[in-house]
Design a protein around this motif. Structure first.
Motif, PDB file in Angstrom:
ATOM      1  N   THR A   1       0.842   3.957   1.651  1.00 54.56           N
ATOM      2  CA  THR A   1       0.796   4.761   2.882  1.00 54.56           C
ATOM      3  C   THR A   1       2.199   5.057   3.418  1.00 54.56           C
ATOM      4  OG1 THR A   1      -1.317   3.734   3.452  1.00 54.56           O
ATOM      5  CG2 THR A   1      -0.136   4.846   5.221  1.00 54.56           C
TER       6      THR A   1
ATOM      7  N   THR B   1     -11.543  -9.485   6.585  1.00 59.79           N
ATOM      8  CA  THR B   1     -11.025  -8.176   6.205  1.00 59.79           C
ATOM      9  C   THR B   1     -10.238  -7.588   7.370  1.00 59.79           C
ATOM     10  OG1 THR B   1     -12.985  -6.959   6.967  1.00 59.79           O
ATOM     11  CG2 THR B   1     -12.999  -7.766   4.694  1.00 59.79           C
TER      12      THR B   1
ATOM     13  N   ASN C   1      -8.932  -3.853   8.540  1.00 55.47           N
ATOM     14  CA  ASN C   1      -9.053  -2.422   8.293  1.00 55.47           C
ATOM     15  C   ASN C   1      -7.702  -1.741   8.524  1.00 55.47           C
ATOM     16  OD1 ASN C   1      -9.601   0.493   8.876  1.00 55.47           O
ATOM     17  ND2 ASN C   1     -11.710  -0.166   8.454  1.00 55.47           N
ATOM     18  N   LEU C   2      -7.178  -1.091   7.493  1.00 57.90           N
ATOM     19  CA  LEU C   2      -5.861  -0.476   7.570  1.00 57.90           C
ATOM     20  C   LEU C   2      -5.853   0.832   8.348  1.00 57.90           C
ATOM     21  CD1 LEU C   2      -4.685  -1.189   3.919  1.00 57.90           C
ATOM     22  CD2 LEU C   2      -3.817  -2.267   6.000  1.00 57.90           C
ATOM     23  N   ASP C   3      -7.021   1.319   8.736  1.00 56.72           N
ATOM     24  CA  ASP C   3      -7.108   2.534   9.551  1.00 56.72           C
ATOM     25  C   ASP C   3      -7.292   2.210  11.031  1.00 56.72           C
ATOM     26  OD1 ASP C   3      -6.881   4.358   7.350  1.00 56.72           O
ATOM     27  OD2 ASP C   3      -8.952   3.871   6.824  1.00 56.72           O
TER      28      ASP C   3
ATOM     29  N   LYS D   1      -9.627  -0.818  -1.132  1.00 60.42           N
ATOM     30  CA  LYS D   1     -10.214   0.327  -0.429  1.00 60.42           C
ATOM     31  C   LYS D   1      -9.898   0.332   1.064  1.00 60.42           C
ATOM     32  CE  LYS D   1     -13.825   1.529  -3.703  1.00 60.42           C
ATOM     33  NZ  LYS D   1     -15.225   1.915  -3.883  1.00 60.42           N
ATOM     34  N   ARG D   2      -8.611   0.478   1.369  1.00 59.99           N
ATOM     35  CA  ARG D   2      -8.134   0.582   2.751  1.00 59.99           C
ATOM     36  C   ARG D   2      -8.443  -0.667   3.584  1.00 59.99           C
ATOM     37  NH1 ARG D   2      -4.102   3.054   3.630  1.00 59.99           N
ATOM     38  NH2 ARG D   2      -4.621   3.330   5.832  1.00 59.99           N
ATOM     39  N   GLN D   3      -8.522  -1.790   2.910  1.00 57.99           N
ATOM     40  CA  GLN D   3      -8.714  -3.059   3.612  1.00 57.99           C
ATOM     41  C   GLN D   3      -7.807  -4.130   3.003  1.00 57.99           C
ATOM     42  OE1 GLN D   3     -13.142  -3.771   5.122  1.00 57.99           O
ATOM     43  NE2 GLN D   3     -13.108  -3.385   2.955  1.00 57.99           N
TER      44      GLN D   3
ATOM     45  N   VAL E   1      -5.386  -5.911  -1.504  1.00 58.10           N
ATOM     46  CA  VAL E   1      -5.758  -4.619  -0.915  1.00 58.10           C
ATOM     47  C   VAL E   1      -6.952  -4.077  -1.683  1.00 58.10           C
ATOM     48  CG1 VAL E   1      -5.012  -2.273  -0.416  1.00 58.10           C
ATOM     49  CG2 VAL E   1      -3.381  -4.155  -0.252  1.00 58.10           C
TER      50      VAL E   1
ATOM     51  N   VAL F   1       0.867  -1.181   0.000  1.00 58.35           N
ATOM     52  CA  VAL F   1       0.000   0.000   0.000  1.00 58.35           C
ATOM     53  C   VAL F   1       0.902   1.229   0.000  1.00 58.35           C
ATOM     54  CG1 VAL F   1      -1.923  -1.136   1.156  1.00 58.35           C
ATOM     55  CG2 VAL F   1      -0.182  -0.011   2.518  1.00 58.35           C
TER      56      VAL F   1
END
Length: 586
Positions: free
Chosen positions: A129, A210, A212-214, A186-188, A184, A127
């Motif tokens: 980030t 899943t 969650n990357l947040d 949508k942020r997952q 990956v 990702v």
């Protein structure tokens, strides 16, 4: 209502059976994993001695399988992690990290403190980030004799900007497994399928998780509808809309005691996210019926995202299972799946522009010389099978079969016999096409596909590759060889020769490259003393053997001299190369 009720009842029954099997496998695997945990802990204590980040130029990675290869999200680099190598006696596991610099065509080894334990058959995803992150989940560790397995359920992230490893400890994640798929979306991170195996039992999964990357939290999905059967090694592709596509895969079932039957899946499913934007998205399975030409049934294929809203499938193997034998047909073809059109189609290699221009000019000149007379066109050239012989350092001959499809433009080519001969020679001298293989590692960067390693089999022998090829997916003109396979890196020890001490086994599982090279030299010397050329059978004519091996050297010579070189010069160079390679030429 009746049919729906039966389906629901059948689905619940399958879930209960799966839960019982999982408990059974878990109980039997617990003892094995306890034994291996101590070994893994010992290796981690060795890794803990690394206190600083060291990046150094190095030769290409040693041959290995089931590692991960990812494109750096911001730099022109490929990242290779982990993997395994089996030499016929021992299984070597790795947790080293390599960087391939695309522009320099060079490798570097990156030593970072506190890396994940040694593993193979894991999944990795990148990702963008914070300068780039490499996420790794699951995989397996095997005992040196390959009879015990430890399946990981840990989650790691490599911060590419700071070059630091971090283990993410979050509850509620998938059980330990390997052969799963992770993408990956949508942020997952989304994880599907895989398998868990012990010495006597195994289980395949079709669950979906899943991460969650947040919020750094796991969630298990409960999609509506009938989803794929449990499987591993499938194609998993995210769509721009945030959905997931599943294709193919492999699973096996126990049909009676000590007898398992494998299944190659060829079905396709869509996992659709409904209610996007809400706190709890709802998901549902539906079956896809794509148009076009689907890949032939196979396992061990590699997958990657491709330009123009497509994904691709490369290589694989189709095993013919009989009672006491297993024969495999290996592939080196590429198939594209157009996500928007729901359509499969095989890739066509066009050839270099210079060669296509030369053929067009030749056809124009012949048309003018014919004075407008109608030319008699030969039939279109069909698929061409090429057999190459690769000779390892111990003298073992490995046969590589390649099928080169007839070019699409052959349909309108001229009838010149000279041009026909040149095209056939060009096909025979096709030097840059990767040989058929399964379990290759692939990555796409700037629209270029990179294919690293893989394996094929010659009888009971497994040949682990370490070559690197690339092809521009926009132009689809020709493959490029970035790194050739060195036959001298091939080592294979017969099972009957296996009589190792426990401390030697530990070294093998550790995956140390120095130990592997030393044992390789000793074993090869012993084998040379016993039999110089084990592949040549007493009843095989010398001329027949030479004819088979000559094709490999002709292809290699052609690759160095170019397609325009005269045949006599190519043959002369090929013989010189072969003579130089063999200390005792046949």
């Amino acid at each position: 209502m009746g049919k729906k009720g039966k389906r629901d009842k059948k689905g619940k029954g399958a879930e209960k059976t799966l839960a019982k099997m999982e408990k059974k496998v878990s109980r039997r695997a617990k003892k094995e994993e306890e034994d291996l945990e101590a070994l893994i802990a010992e290796f981690q204590s060795l890794d803990a001695k690394k206190t600083q980040v060291i990046e150094s130029s190095c030769p290409p990675p040693s041959p290995r399988l089931n590692c991960s290869l990812c494109a750096h999200p911001e730099r022109d680099e490929l990242i290779l992690f982990g993997g395994e190598y089996f030499n016929g006696q021992k299984t070597y596991l790795y947790n080293d990290l390599y960087i391939y610099h695309i522009r320099k065509n060079s490798w570097a080894k990156l030593d970072i403190p506190n890396p994940p334990p040694r593993r193979c058959a894991h999944q990795a995803a990148v990702v963008p980030t914070a300068g780039g992150q490499l996420w790794i989940f699951g995989g397996e560790f095997a005992s040196p004799n390959g009879e015990q397995f430890y399946h990981y359920k840990d989650l790691w992230v490599l911060h590419l900007a700071t070059k630091t490893w971090e283990q993410i400890k979050a509850p509620g994640g998938p059980s330990g497994r390997s052969g799963h798929r992770m993408v990956v979306c949508k942020r997952q991170l989304i994880v599907f399928g895989g398998f868990h195996e012990s010495a006597r039992d195994f289980i395949y999964y079709n669950d979906v998780y899943t991460f969650n990357l947040d919020s750094f939290t796991w969630s298990k999905l409960a999609p509506a509808g009938m989803g794929p059967a449990p499987r591993s090694g499938c194609q998993m592709t995210p769509t721009p809309e945030g959905n997931i596509i599943i294709y193919g895969g492999y699973s096996k079932q126990r049909i009676k005691k000590d007898v398992d039957k494998g299944t190659l899946h060829t079905d396709m499913f869509l996992l659709k996210a409904e209610g996007t934007g809400k706190e709890e998205d709802r998901w549902s399975w539906s079956r896809l019926s794509p148009s076009g030409v689907k890949p032939s049934p196979r396992s061990g294929f590699a997958v990657a995202a491709a330009p123009n809203n497509r994904c691709l499938l490369f290589g694989g193997v189709h095993d013919e299972e009989e009672e006491e034998s297993l024969e495999g047909d290996f592939f080196n073809d590429i198939y594209f799946y157009d996500i928007g059109k729901n359509r499969w189609f095989p890739a066509q290699i066009k050839g270099p522009k210079s060669e296509r221009r030369k053929r067009r000019r030749g056809r124009q000149a012949e048309a003018e010389a014919a004075g407008g007379e109608e030319l008699q066109l030969p039939p279109a050239q069909g698929p061409l099978e090429i057999v190459k012989e690769l000779v390892a350092e111990d003298g073992t001959v490995m046969t590589i079969k390649q099928v080169i499809p007839g070019a699409a433009e052959d349909k309108d080519r001229s009838g010149s016999e000279e041009e026909e001969e040149e095209e056939e020679e060009g096909a025979l001298g096709q030097p840059v096409e990767p040989c058929p293989r399964s379990s290759a590692m692939v990555a796409v960067k700037h629209g270029v596909l990179y294919v690293y390693g893989g394996m094929f089999e010659v009888g009971d022998r497994q040949v682990t590759l370490s070559d690197l090829h690339s092809i521009d997916l926009h132009r689809m003109e020709q493959w490029k060889v970035l790194l050739e396979m060195d036959p001298k890196t091939q080592e294979w020890l017969e099972e009957s020769e296996s009589d190792e001490e426990e401390d030697e086994d530990v070294e093998g599982a550790e995956g140390g490259e120095e130990e592997e090279e030393e044992s390789s030299e000793e074993e090869s010397e012993d084998e040379e003393g016993e039999q110089q050329h084990p592949a040549v059978q007493p009843g095989e004519a010398q001329a027949q053997y030479l004819a088979r091996t000559e094709q490999y050297w002709l292809g290699l010579a052609r690759s160095h001299m170019g397609p325009e070189a005269k045949d006599k010069k190519v043959l002369k160079v090929a013989h010189a190369m072969a003579k130089t390679f063999y200390e005792d030429p046949i």
